[in-house]
Motif scaffolding. Structure first.
Motif, short mmCIF file in Angstrom:
data_model
loop_
_atom_site.label_atom_id
_atom_site.label_comp_id
_atom_site.label_asym_id
_atom_site.label_seq_id
_atom_site.Cartn_x
_atom_site.Cartn_y
_atom_site.Cartn_z
N THR A 84 0.86 -1.19 0.00
CA THR A 84 0.00 0.00 0.00
C THR A 84 0.89 1.24 0.00
N PHE A 85 2.13 1.09 -0.56
CA PHE A 85 3.07 2.20 -0.68
C PHE A 85 3.29 2.90 0.67
N ASP A 86 3.87 2.15 1.58
CA ASP A 86 4.15 2.63 2.95
C ASP A 86 2.89 3.12 3.65
N GLY A 87 1.78 2.48 3.34
CA GLY A 87 0.52 2.81 4.02
C GLY A 87 -0.16 4.06 3.51
N LYS A 88 0.43 4.67 2.47
CA LYS A 88 -0.15 5.93 1.97
C LYS A 88 -1.37 5.73 1.08
N MET A 89 -1.49 4.54 0.48
CA MET A 89 -2.62 4.28 -0.42
C MET A 89 -3.85 3.97 0.43
N THR A 90 -4.88 4.81 0.34
CA THR A 90 -6.07 4.57 1.16
C THR A 90 -7.19 3.89 0.37
N GLY A 91 -7.08 3.85 -0.96
CA GLY A 91 -8.02 3.09 -1.77
C GLY A 91 -7.73 1.60 -1.60
N GLU A 92 -8.78 0.77 -1.79
CA GLU A 92 -8.60 -0.67 -1.55
C GLU A 92 -8.10 -1.44 -2.76
N THR A 93 -8.06 -0.76 -3.94
CA THR A 93 -7.73 -1.50 -5.15
C THR A 93 -6.73 -0.74 -6.02
N PHE A 94 -6.09 -1.47 -6.94
CA PHE A 94 -5.06 -0.91 -7.82
C PHE A 94 -5.23 -1.56 -9.18
N THR A 95 -5.34 -0.74 -10.22
CA THR A 95 -5.61 -1.27 -11.56
C THR A 95 -4.53 -2.23 -12.07
N ALA A 96 -4.91 -3.08 -13.02
CA ALA A 96 -3.93 -3.91 -13.73
C ALA A 96 -3.41 -3.21 -14.99
N HIS A 97 -3.80 -1.93 -15.20
CA HIS A 97 -3.31 -1.20 -16.39
C HIS A 97 -2.69 0.15 -16.05
N PRO A 98 -1.66 0.15 -15.17
CA PRO A 98 -0.97 1.42 -14.92
C PRO A 98 -0.21 1.87 -16.17
N LYS A 99 0.15 3.16 -16.20
CA LYS A 99 0.96 3.71 -17.29
C LYS A 99 2.18 4.37 -16.68
N ILE A 100 3.23 4.51 -17.47
CA ILE A 100 4.38 5.29 -17.01
C ILE A 100 4.43 6.58 -17.81
N MET A 149 -17.08 -2.09 -14.83
CA MET A 149 -15.73 -2.66 -14.85
C MET A 149 -14.79 -1.59 -15.41
N MET A 150 -13.96 -1.01 -14.55
CA MET A 150 -13.03 0.02 -15.00
C MET A 150 -11.68 -0.67 -15.23
N HIS A 151 -11.57 -1.33 -16.39
CA HIS A 151 -10.44 -2.23 -16.61
C HIS A 151 -9.17 -1.51 -17.03
N ASP A 152 -9.31 -0.47 -17.85
CA ASP A 152 -8.12 0.22 -18.37
C ASP A 152 -8.42 1.72 -18.32
N PHE A 153 -7.46 2.55 -18.63
CA PHE A 153 -7.67 4.00 -18.71
C PHE A 153 -6.59 4.56 -19.62
N ALA A 154 -6.46 5.87 -19.68
CA ALA A 154 -5.40 6.47 -20.49
C ALA A 154 -4.91 7.72 -19.79
N ILE A 155 -3.71 8.12 -20.15
CA ILE A 155 -3.20 9.41 -19.68
C ILE A 155 -2.80 10.25 -20.88
N THR A 156 -2.82 11.56 -20.68
CA THR A 156 -2.14 12.48 -21.59
C THR A 156 -1.21 13.30 -20.69
N ARG A 157 -0.55 14.29 -21.25
CA ARG A 157 0.37 15.07 -20.41
C ARG A 157 -0.38 15.70 -19.23
N ASP A 158 -1.61 16.24 -19.48
CA ASP A 158 -2.32 16.99 -18.44
C ASP A 158 -3.52 16.29 -17.83
N TYR A 159 -3.94 15.16 -18.40
CA TYR A 159 -5.20 14.54 -17.96
C TYR A 159 -5.08 13.03 -17.74
#
Ligand code: V55
Ligand code: FE
Length: 490
Positions: free
Chosen positions: A154-170, A216-226
């Protein structure tokens, strides 16, 4: 003693495998470039035990990671189950304790409140760590070299949400891992969380917001600002779970939304803008980017539900024709005062899913994409392995600059798993590099890993790396550079 059911999910090409393996120096046909140094990771659901309820769907199997380690023109193989809390509890009990997919009401009472995650959806590398991910639970951390499981974070306990997507982006500019969770306050809740994590593993930002309806929020997308969230009505309710129905059901009467969350410092749920369009189906995202005030979001779109095992909530039979998906560009304009989309444009006539890009162009204007393509004109002698019965018989490439496509067919007795792009070097131009993907040899009951020149897939693989084993239906995978792996090993 285990006896698996004689059902679609457990027989023929979907038969459980259940081994772990190390193979030194795999057999190769063709040539692996001598300077290719790194590892390709991919995950497959593979049930450790006979299902508690007598049958199950592919998406509920225990995650097992394959690692193909390339070095000096050779390739070594390592394969391990992710030792999730579920895996360990069930191993100790000697049987399944968790029931149906995303339905805790079906579990053995002894595991009430425990993480139900199977870590079966992607193997993702960030900050030198290997993450095994399933969207109903936090992330599992593994050792990228040994595939040893360290456990949930949970990232040193900082993550307060219970779930983490299987589709992160870098984010290619900051190196941050951008992610989200849904059902963040528990099963079926409308609450979502947005996360930004530094390469050092620090959770820098968490934003809470709510969905217009549960989906089902399976995936998402990022842009530079959003950050962009597409809400497609694979939905659910406690009534479904209490009735023992599959967790998700598709509702053709609901609209589709695209949520636009600013990524800037201090942004909150108040800053989200929801755009709205008519009903359709879309799951994975190829990429997204900004152009002036417009935002483009590229996704394989189908007219109707693509998951036969998450059926229509009003009882309509599954329609394979309407489940055909085509890469489509959704455009919204932040300058408009309306909730309507600006435009929806089909980008290719190749039917396909599992889209990938050169990830150095994540969230930025980009030229190339690769995906699994279905060519219905080709003969088919053997089918599978598959979650849905869908046949993936081609690797496809799209070039957004010219509109030209390329395609490679794997033949009538094989099928393909998701491609992954490997840059030739850190500063190589976009698309200059390789594609790797698993090829299922259905006649031989065996698998190969194929290596292509990414911009010349039509000529076929430059190397075929032969496994003496059969991999199951797999989901997603990623590449890690050798220098990162050596640093982690030191
Ligand atoms: C998918 C796969 C999953 C899941 C939800 O679209 C969505 C694929 C392998 O598990 O839980
Ligand atoms: Fe996925």
């Amino acid at each position: 003693m285990q006896t698996f059911p004689e059902t679609f999910s457990f027989t023929g090409p979907n038969k459980p495998e259940r081994w772990e393996a190390d193979i030194h120096d795999l057999e190769v046909e063709g040539e692996i470039p001598a300077d290719l140094d790194g590892a390709f990771y991919r995950v497959q659901p593979d049930p450790q035990f006979t299902p508690l309820l007598g049958d199950d769907i592919a998406f509920n199997g225990d995650g097992a990671i394959s690692m193909f380690r390339f070095r000096n023109g050779r390739c070594d193989f390592k394969h391990r189950w992710v030792h999730t809390d579920k895996w360990k509890l069930e191993r100790e009990a000697g049987r399944a304790l968790f029931g149906a997919y995303r339905n805790p009401l079906t579990d053995d009472p002894s595991v009430k409140g425990r993480y139900r995650g199977t870590a079966n959806t992607t193997a993702f590398i960030h900050g030198g760590k290997l993450y095994a991910l399933k969207e109903d639970s936090p992330a599992v951390v593994m050792d990228a070299n040994t595939l040893e499981t360290h456990g949930y974070t949970t990232f040193d306990g900082k993550m307060t949400g219970e779930t983490f997507t299987a589709h992160p982006k870098i984010d290619p500019e900051t190196g941050d891992m951008i992610a989200f969770g849904y059902a963040s306050k528990g099963v079926l809740t409308l609450d979502m969380t947005y996360y930004e994590i530094s390469p050092e593993g620090e959770l820098k930002r968490e934003i809470w917001f709510e969905l217009p309806y549960y989906a089902m929020m399976h995936d998402f997308a990022i842009t530079r600002d959003y950050a962009l969230f597409h809400v497609v009505p694979s939905t659910s309710s406690w009534e479904r779970l209490e009735a023992g129905l599959p967790h998700f059901g598709f509702d053709t009467t609901l609209p589709v939304y695209l949520g636009v969350l600013p990524r800037r410092e201090g942004a909150t749920a108040e800053d989200i803008r929801w755009f709205k369009r008519d009903n359709c189906f879309a799951s994975h995202v190829m990429n997204a980017f900004q152009e002036g005030t417009k935002i483009h979001f590229d996704t394989p779109e189908a007219k109707n539900n693509m998951f036969p095992f998450f059926p229509d909530i009003h009882g309509a039979p599954f329609n394979p024709m309407e489940a055909a998906s085509f890469l489509t560009r959704w455009t919204v304009d932040m300058a408009s005062n309306s909730e309507a989309f600006d435009s929806v444009t089909r980008l290719t006539n190749m039917m396909g899913e599992f889209p990938r890009i050169d990830e150095r162009y994540q969230g930025r204007a980009y030229r190339y994409g690769w995906m699994l393509v279905i060519d219905p004109a080709q003969p088919v002698e053997l089918k599978g392995p598959s979650a849905s019965g869908m046949l993936m018989n081609c690797l496809g490439m799209v070039d957004h600059a010219t509109g030209a496509g390329q395609k490679w067919w794997c033949g009538p007795v094989s099928s393909l798993q998701e491609p992954c792009f490997i840059p030739r070097s850190a500063d190589a131009p976009e698309g200059d590099g390789y594609i790797v993907q698993v090829c299922n040899r259905l006649e031989e009951g065996r698998s190969d890993l194929l290596l292509f020149e990414a911009l010349d897939i039509a000529k076929g693989p430059i190397a075929t790396i032969r496994l003496p084993l059969r991999l199951r239906f797999g989901l997603h995978g990623n590449w890690a550079d050798g220098a990162v792996l050596d640093r982690m090993a030191a």
